[in-house]
Design a protein around this motif. Structure first.
Motif, PDB file in Angstrom:
ATOM      1  N   GLY A   1      13.274  -3.320  -6.845  1.00  0.00           N
ATOM      2  CA  GLY A   1      11.838  -3.533  -6.931  1.00  0.00           C
ATOM      3  C   GLY A   1      11.461  -4.999  -6.927  1.00  0.00           C
ATOM      4  N   SER A   2      12.083  -5.775  -6.039  1.00  0.00           N
ATOM      5  CA  SER A   2      11.911  -7.237  -6.086  1.00  0.00           C
ATOM      6  C   SER A   2      10.934  -7.783  -5.058  1.00  0.00           C
ATOM      7  N   ALA A   3      10.081  -6.928  -4.494  1.00  0.00           N
ATOM      8  CA  ALA A   3       9.073  -7.412  -3.554  1.00  0.00           C
ATOM      9  C   ALA A   3       7.794  -7.832  -4.259  1.00  0.00           C
ATOM     10  N   GLY A   4       7.737  -7.673  -5.590  1.00  0.00           N
ATOM     11  CA  GLY A   4       6.543  -8.073  -6.323  1.00  0.00           C
ATOM     12  C   GLY A   4       6.784  -8.043  -7.812  1.00  0.00           C
ATOM     13  N   GLY A   5       5.825  -8.521  -8.566  1.00  0.00           N
ATOM     14  CA  GLY A   5       5.856  -8.441 -10.012  1.00  0.00           C
ATOM     15  C   GLY A   5       7.064  -9.072 -10.657  1.00  0.00           C
ATOM     16  N   ILE A   6       7.608  -8.387 -11.676  1.00  0.00           N
ATOM     17  CA  ILE A   6       8.749  -8.897 -12.422  1.00  0.00           C
ATOM     18  C   ILE A   6       9.949  -9.113 -11.512  1.00  0.00           C
ATOM     19  N   GLY A   7      10.195  -8.152 -10.616  1.00  0.00           N
ATOM     20  CA  GLY A   7      11.363  -8.248  -9.742  1.00  0.00           C
ATOM     21  C   GLY A   7      11.336  -9.482  -8.872  1.00  0.00           C
ATOM     22  N   LYS A   8      10.172  -9.789  -8.281  1.00  0.00           N
ATOM     23  CA  LYS A   8      10.074 -10.975  -7.433  1.00  0.00           C
ATOM     24  C   LYS A   8      10.205 -12.244  -8.258  1.00  0.00           C
ATOM     25  N   ALA A   9       9.678 -12.242  -9.444  1.00  0.00           N
ATOM     26  CA  ALA A   9       9.799 -13.418 -10.315  1.00  0.00           C
ATOM     27  C   ALA A   9      11.264 -13.680 -10.651  1.00  0.00           C
ATOM     28  N   ILE A  10      12.021 -12.616 -10.917  1.00  0.00           N
ATOM     29  CA  ILE A  10      13.447 -12.771 -11.205  1.00  0.00           C
ATOM     30  C   ILE A  10      14.174 -13.308  -9.972  1.00  0.00           C
ATOM     31  N   ALA A  11      13.867 -12.738  -8.799  1.00  0.00           N
ATOM     32  CA  ALA A  11      14.506 -13.189  -7.561  1.00  0.00           C
ATOM     33  C   ALA A  11      14.231 -14.666  -7.313  1.00  0.00           C
TER      34      ALA A  11
ATOM     35  N   ASN B   1       8.383   0.030  -0.334  1.00  0.00           N
ATOM     36  CA  ASN B   1       7.289  -0.246   0.589  1.00  0.00           C
ATOM     37  C   ASN B   1       7.737  -1.290   1.610  1.00  0.00           C
ATOM     38  N   ALA B   2       7.883  -0.881   2.863  1.00  0.00           N
ATOM     39  CA  ALA B   2       8.393  -1.772   3.908  1.00  0.00           C
ATOM     40  C   ALA B   2       7.469  -2.961   4.137  1.00  0.00           C
ATOM     41  N   GLU B   3       6.165  -2.720   4.097  1.00  0.00           N
ATOM     42  CA  GLU B   3       5.208  -3.805   4.330  1.00  0.00           C
ATOM     43  C   GLU B   3       5.272  -4.836   3.200  1.00  0.00           C
ATOM     44  N   ARG B   4       5.346  -4.368   1.997  1.00  0.00           N
ATOM     45  CA  ARG B   4       5.453  -5.260   0.829  1.00  0.00           C
ATOM     46  C   ARG B   4       6.761  -6.047   0.882  1.00  0.00           C
ATOM     47  N   LEU B   5       7.826  -5.385   1.296  1.00  0.00           N
ATOM     48  CA  LEU B   5       9.125  -6.044   1.394  1.00  0.00           C
ATOM     49  C   LEU B   5       9.113  -7.114   2.473  1.00  0.00           C
ATOM     50  N   GLU B   6       8.517  -6.806   3.615  1.00  0.00           N
ATOM     51  CA  GLU B   6       8.438  -7.791   4.697  1.00  0.00           C
ATOM     52  C   GLU B   6       7.666  -9.025   4.254  1.00  0.00           C
TER      53      GLU B   6
ATOM     54  N   GLY C   1      18.470 -11.573   1.643  1.00  0.00           N
ATOM     55  CA  GLY C   1      18.555 -10.474   2.596  1.00  0.00           C
ATOM     56  C   GLY C   1      17.570  -9.424   2.125  1.00  0.00           C
ATOM     57  N   THR C   2      17.299  -8.420   2.949  1.00  0.00           N
ATOM     58  CA  THR C   2      16.343  -7.386   2.560  1.00  0.00           C
ATOM     59  C   THR C   2      16.919  -6.000   2.806  1.00  0.00           C
ATOM     60  N   ALA C   3      16.462  -5.046   1.985  1.00  0.00           N
ATOM     61  CA  ALA C   3      16.879  -3.648   2.152  1.00  0.00           C
ATOM     62  C   ALA C   3      15.782  -2.742   1.609  1.00  0.00           C
ATOM     63  N   ILE C   4      15.430  -1.724   2.378  1.00  0.00           N
ATOM     64  CA  ILE C   4      14.545  -0.688   1.864  1.00  0.00           C
ATOM     65  C   ILE C   4      15.320   0.099   0.809  1.00  0.00           C
ATOM     66  N   LEU C   5      14.744   0.229  -0.389  1.00  0.00           N
ATOM     67  CA  LEU C   5      15.479   0.904  -1.449  1.00  0.00           C
ATOM     68  C   LEU C   5      14.546   1.747  -2.320  1.00  0.00           C
ATOM     69  N   ASP C   6      14.748   3.033  -2.242  1.00  0.00           N
ATOM     70  CA  ASP C   6      14.170   3.990  -3.171  1.00  0.00           C
ATOM     71  C   ASP C   6      15.314   4.409  -4.085  1.00  0.00           C
ATOM     72  N   VAL C   7      15.238   4.043  -5.357  1.00  0.00           N
ATOM     73  CA  VAL C   7      16.388   4.253  -6.250  1.00  0.00           C
ATOM     74  C   VAL C   7      16.649   5.720  -6.543  1.00  0.00           C
TER      75      VAL C   7
ATOM     76  N   SER D   1       1.995  -6.397 -11.115  1.00  0.00           N
ATOM     77  CA  SER D   1       2.962  -5.338 -11.382  1.00  0.00           C
ATOM     78  C   SER D   1       2.451  -3.986 -10.905  1.00  0.00           C
ATOM     79  N   ASN D   2       3.319  -3.273 -10.203  1.00  0.00           N
ATOM     80  CA  ASN D   2       2.981  -1.915  -9.759  1.00  0.00           C
ATOM     81  C   ASN D   2       2.804  -0.959 -10.928  1.00  0.00           C
ATOM     82  N   ILE D   3       3.386  -1.330 -12.070  1.00  0.00           N
ATOM     83  CA  ILE D   3       3.379  -0.414 -13.203  1.00  0.00           C
ATOM     84  C   ILE D   3       1.956  -0.137 -13.711  1.00  0.00           C
ATOM     85  N   TRP D   4       1.058  -1.061 -13.380  1.00  0.00           N
ATOM     86  CA  TRP D   4      -0.318  -0.904 -13.846  1.00  0.00           C
ATOM     87  C   TRP D   4      -1.192  -0.176 -12.844  1.00  0.00           C
ATOM     88  N   ALA D   5      -0.598   0.215 -11.765  1.00  0.00           N
ATOM     89  CA  ALA D   5      -1.345   0.986 -10.776  1.00  0.00           C
ATOM     90  C   ALA D   5      -1.273   2.477 -11.126  1.00  0.00           C
ATOM     91  N   GLY D   6      -2.009   3.248 -10.401  1.00  0.00           N
ATOM     92  CA  GLY D   6      -1.912   4.702 -10.535  1.00  0.00           C
ATOM     93  C   GLY D   6      -2.401   5.262 -11.846  1.00  0.00           C
TER      94      GLY D   6
END
Length: 706
Positions: free
Chosen positions: A451-461, A477-482, A498-504, A633-638
Motif C-alpha cells: 500500500g505504498s502509493a499513498g498515505g503512510i506507505g508512501k511516506a515510509i517509501a 489501484n494502477a492509476e494511483r501506483l503509476e 520498482g512497481t507492482a500491482i498488489l492486492d494482498v 490515507s485511504n483508511i479514512w475513505a469509505g
C-alpha cells in the motif's frame, strides 16, 4: 552546414543547426551541447565513459590578457548529462609546460597534483587523468570515446593493421597504455609522425577524434565510428558462425524470468557475503547470443579489454553450471551446488590480487563476482546500488559487443592480467573511490511496503529511499501506483524504485510482487505490512462481508505477504526485517469497532508469533502502532471518518483536533511520524530487537503495552 543523416546507419546523427546557432560564439556551450549529443547514443559511449574538450581564448583574471584555456570533462562526470559545472578549465600553456618537470613513466601519477597549478577557473571540477591526452593535442575540439565498434578493432589481434587498411592511414595507432601523462605524450608523438590524420585508435582502449569546430569534431567522430561499425557488419559470419555458433537454446521469455526470479535471491546472498548488494537482471538478446554460444567457455575467462569495462565488471564473470530449465525449488541442494563455484571465483580473484599486487597497492576489495552469467536465461549483476549494478550490465554488454566484433574480423584479445590490475588497483582510482560519499544507512537494502502509493506507505517509501534503500512501490489501484512511480522517478530517479500491482488478498499478486523485487533488485530485505482498510460499524451493523474483508486484508494479507517474504529472505540468508503497521486499536477497546479492532489484535499477536519463529533466520519482526493518521490515507475513505465522528458525537472536521486532544502529548500524527518509527527499527541501532511494539499515537495511556 549539416550533412545528410542518411549516411549514418550505426550511430545517431542528432545535431540541430538551429540549436547550435543559438550557441554560436560560445565554444564552451557548444562543447556541452556536443558532449550531450554524443552521450545520448550508447553506441558511442556508455554512462561515465569518454571525455570531451575544447580550447578557447579567455581573459586572464590576473593580467587581463587573452589566453588559451582548455575546458574538459572533469573527474567522474558523464558526457551525456554534462553541464558547465562538470567541466575543468586549465591554462593550456601551463599544462603543456608540465613536460619540463615530468620525471618519466614511473613517476607519472605525481603529475595529477600538478594539474592544479594549471587551473584557470577555481570553481571548476577537478581535472581527470585524461587531461594531458587532450592538452597535448593542438585541436580546438576533441572527442575521446569508447564506442564498441572501434574497441572491437582496437582489441583485435590484428587491430593495428586493420585500422591502417580500413582508414588508409588517416587514423593513427597507439598501443595500449594506461591513461596518464605518458599516454598524452604518445598521442602527440603519433600526430607528429602522421600529420593530417583525423584520429587515433588506442589499442584495447578507445578512440580519439577531433575538429577545429564543435560540429567538425562531432561529424568526424560519427563518421569514424560509422565506418568501424559498417566494417564489422560486413564481416559478421565470414569466418563462421558468430561466437562459434549456438550451443544451447534460450528458454522462452516467461520461463527465463521465472528462473531468474527464483535464482536471484540466492545469488544475491552469495554476493552479499561482505556487504549487502543490489542486483540487476537482463535477458537482452545480445547477452543470450553470447551466453548460449560455443565460444562462451573460451571468451568469458579472458575478461574485458577497455578499462571502462572491467573497472565496473571485475576482471571476468562467473558462469553458472546450471541447465536453463534446472529445478530450482530445492534451495538447500542448489546452494550446495553453487557454493564451490563462488568459492572458486573468490579464490581466483584472490590469486589475481596476490600475483599482481605492488607494495603500495590498496587492500584487496570484495572478492565476489559482479557479473554472473546463466546460459539460456540471462545475466545478473550485483553492486553497491542499483545504478552501479545496472551500469555494470550495460558495460558488460559493451564488452560482449567488442568480443563479437573482434572475433568476426580477427581474434579477440583482452588486457594482460597485470595491466588490468594496475588499472583496477591504481592509486588514483583508489583515491577517487575514497572521495565518494559514504553509504547511507539503508544503502544496499531492498524494501517492499504494501500500500505504498499513498498515505503512510508512501511516506515510509520516501523515508527509506532518502536513507539509501530501494523500494518496490505497490497498490491495488494502477492509476494511483503509476502516479506514485512518476513522483519517485522525478524526485529520486529511475533506479530508486520498482512497481507492482498488489492486492494482498490475492496469492498470485503476492508472488508476482516478490518476483518483481527479485528481478528488479535481487530480492527483498525489509517488508512493511501497511496495506489496510477500516470499517466502523455497530455490532448489529456489521455484515459477514465486512468481517471477511477486514480479516482477509489485515490478518491473512499480513501473514501471506510475510510468508512469501520469508521464502525470499531465507534464500538470501542475510537476515531481514518485517514491520507490521497495526494500530492502537489492537489494545484499546472502543465502540463501533468490533471487526477492525479484533483484526488489529490478531495482527499484533501474529507479529509476536512470527517473531518467535523467524528469529533463527535473523529475520526481525516488529510492530508500529499508529493512531489517527488522517493525512492522505485511504483508511479514512469509505465512511470510516463519518463512523468514528458519529461514535464520538462530533463532526468529521473536528476529528483531527479530537484525536490530538485525547493524547498525552496533544499532537496530530502524520504519515512521516510512522515512517520515522519504521526507520528506527531498520536503521541499525535496533538490529537486536524483535517482537517489539512501538507506539506512535501521541500518547494514549490505554494503549500502553505494559
Amino acid at each position: 552546414m549539416s550533412v545528410s543523416t542518411q549516411q549514418f546507419k550505426h550511430v545517431s546523427y542528432l545535431w540541430d543547426d538551429a540549436k547550435a546557432a543559438e550557441l554560436a560564439g560560445d565554444e564552451v556551450a557548444l562543447l556541452i551541447y556536443r558532449s550531450n549529443l554524443l552521450g545520448a547514443d550508447l553506441r558511442l559511449t556508455n554512462y561515465g565513459g569518454g571525455n570531451t574538450s575544447c580550447k578557447a581564448m579567455a581573459k586572464d583574471p590576473l593580467t587581463g590578457a587573452e589566453t588559451e584555456v582548455m575546458w574538459i570533462k572533469g573527474s567522474g562526470g558523464d558526457i551525456g548529462t554534462l553541464k558547465k559545472s562538470g567541466l575543468a578549465a586549465l591554462y593550456v600553456d601551463r599544462l603543456r609546460s608540465l613536460k619540463n618537470v615530468y620525471r618519466g613513466v614511473e613517476h607519472e601519477d605525481e603529475m595529477v597534483e600538478l594539474f592544479n597549478h594549471s587551473i584557470f577557473d577555481l570553481n571548476s571540477k577537478a581535472p581527470s587523468i585524461d587531461t594531458p591526452l587532450h592538452g597535448f593535442l593542438p585541436f580546438k575540439h576533441i572527442d575521446h570515446l569508447h564506442p564498441d565498434a572501434a574497441i572491437a578493432i582496437a582489441a583485435a589481434k590484428d587491430g593495428r593493421q586493420i585500422t591502417q587498411d580500413l582508414f588508409g592511414g588517416t587514423i593513427g595507432w597507439v598501443e595500449w597504455k594506461k591513461p596518464g601523462f605518458e599516454l598524452g605524450l604518445q598521442l602527440k608523438a603519433c600526430l607528429d609522425a602522421n600529420p593530417g590524420i583525423r584520429g587515433i585508435m588506442l589499442g584495447s582502449h578507445g578512440l580519439f577524434t577531433w575538429g577545429d569546430t564543435a560540429y567538425e569534431s562531432y561529424i568526424n567522430t560519427l563518421e569514424v565510428i560509422e565506418k568501424c561499425a559498417e566494417y564489422l557488419e560486413q564481416n559478421y559470419g565470414k569466418k563462421g558462425p558468430i561466437f562459434g555458433g549456438q550451443k544451447i537454446e534460450s528458454l522462452p521469455k516467461e520461463e527465463r524470468l521465472k528462473q531468474a526470479a527464483a535464482l536471484a535471491p540466492i545469488l544475491r546472498g552469495f554476493c552479499s557475503s561482505k556487504q549487502s548488494m543490489i542486483g540487476h537482471f537482463t535477458d537482452d538478446e545480445r547477452v543470450l547470443e553470447y551466453i548460449n554460444s560455443n565460444d562462451l567457455e573460451r571468451l568469458a575467462p579472458m575478461g574485458t579489454s577497455c578499462p571502462d569495462h572491467f573497472l565496473r565488471t571485475k576482471i571476468s564473470p562467473l558462469v553458472l553450471d546450471l541447465e536453463p530449465a534446472a529445478d530450482l525449488s530445492d534451495v538447500k541442494a542448489l546452494k550446495e551446488k553453487l557454493t564451490p563455484a563462488f568459492e572458486a571465483y573468490r579464490q581466483m580473484y584472490t590469486d589475481y590480487y596476490i600475483t599482481c599486487k605492488h607494495p603500495n597497492s590498496p587492500a584487496i576489495r570484495d572478492t565476489n563476482p559482479v557479473v554472473i552469467l546463466y546460459p539460456g536465461v540471462g545475466m545478473f549483476t550485483f553492486s553497491k546500488d542499483k545504478q552501479t549494478a545496472r551500469v555494470a550490465a550495460e558495460f558488460y554488454i559493451n564488452a560482449i559487443n567488442v568480443m563479437k566484433g573482434s572475433e568476426a574480423i580477427s581474434e579477440y584479445t583482452s588486457l594482460p592480467r597485470q595491466e588490468a590490475f594496475d588499472i583496477e588497483y591504481w592509486l588514483l582510482e583508489e583515491a577517487k573511490l575514497q572521495r565518494m560519499p559514504k553509504p547511507k544507512v539503508l544503502s544496499g537494502r531492498i524494501a517492499l511496503i504494501t500500500g505504498s502509493a499513498g498515505g503512510i506507505g508512501k511516506a515510509i517509501a520516501k523515508k527509506f529511499v532518502e536513507e539509501g534503500a530501494v523500494v518496490i512501490l505497490n497498490d491495488m489501484n494502477a492509476e494511483r501506483l503509476e502516479s506514485a512511480g512518476e513522483e519517485f522517478k522525478k524526485t529520486y530517479g529511475k533506479d530508486s524504485y520498482g512497481t507492482a500491482i498488489l492486492d494482498v488478498t490475492k496469492s498470485t499478486d503476492i508472488k508476482e510482487a516478490m518476483d518483481t523485487a527479485a528481478l528488479t533488485f535481487g530480492g527483498v530485505d525489509i517488508v512493511i505490512n501497511n496495506a489496510g482498510l477500516s470499517i466502523s460499524k455497530t455490532i448489529e451493523g456489521h455484515t459477514e462481508k465486512d468481517w471477511d474483508l477486514l480479516y482477509d486484508v489485515l490478518v491473512k494479507g499480513q501473514f501471506f505477504v510475510t510468508q512469501a517474504a520469508t521464502e525470499v529472505m531465507r534464500k538470501q540468508d542475510i537476515g531481514g526485517d518485517v514491520i507490521n503497521i497495526v494500530s492502537k486499536n489492537a489494545l484499546v477497546s472502543g465502540p463501533n469497532n468490533a471487526g477492525y479492532g479484533s483484526a488489529k489484535a490478531a495482527q499484533l499477536h501474529l507479529s509476536r508469533l512470527n517473531a518467535a519463529e523467524l528469529g533463527a533466520d535473523r529475520i526481525r519482526v516488529n510492530v508500529v502502532n499508529p493512531d489517527a493518521v488522517i493525512s492522505d490515507s485511504n483508511i479514512w475513505a469509505g465512511g470510516w471518518a463519518e463512523g468514528r465522528a458519529k461514535a464520538y458525537g462530533i463532526t468529521v472536521a473536528e476529528l483531527p483536533a479530537y484525536y490530538a486532544k485525547r493524547t498525552l502529548l496533544n499532537e496530530i500524527i502524520l504519515p512521516e511520524d510512522i515512517a520515522n518509527a519504521c526507520f528506527a527499527f531498520v536503521g541499525g541501532l535496533l538490529k537486536k530487537s524483535t517482537g517489539n511494539v512501538l507506539n506512535v499515537d501521541g500518547g494514549v495511556a490505554m494503549a500502553f503495552v505494559r
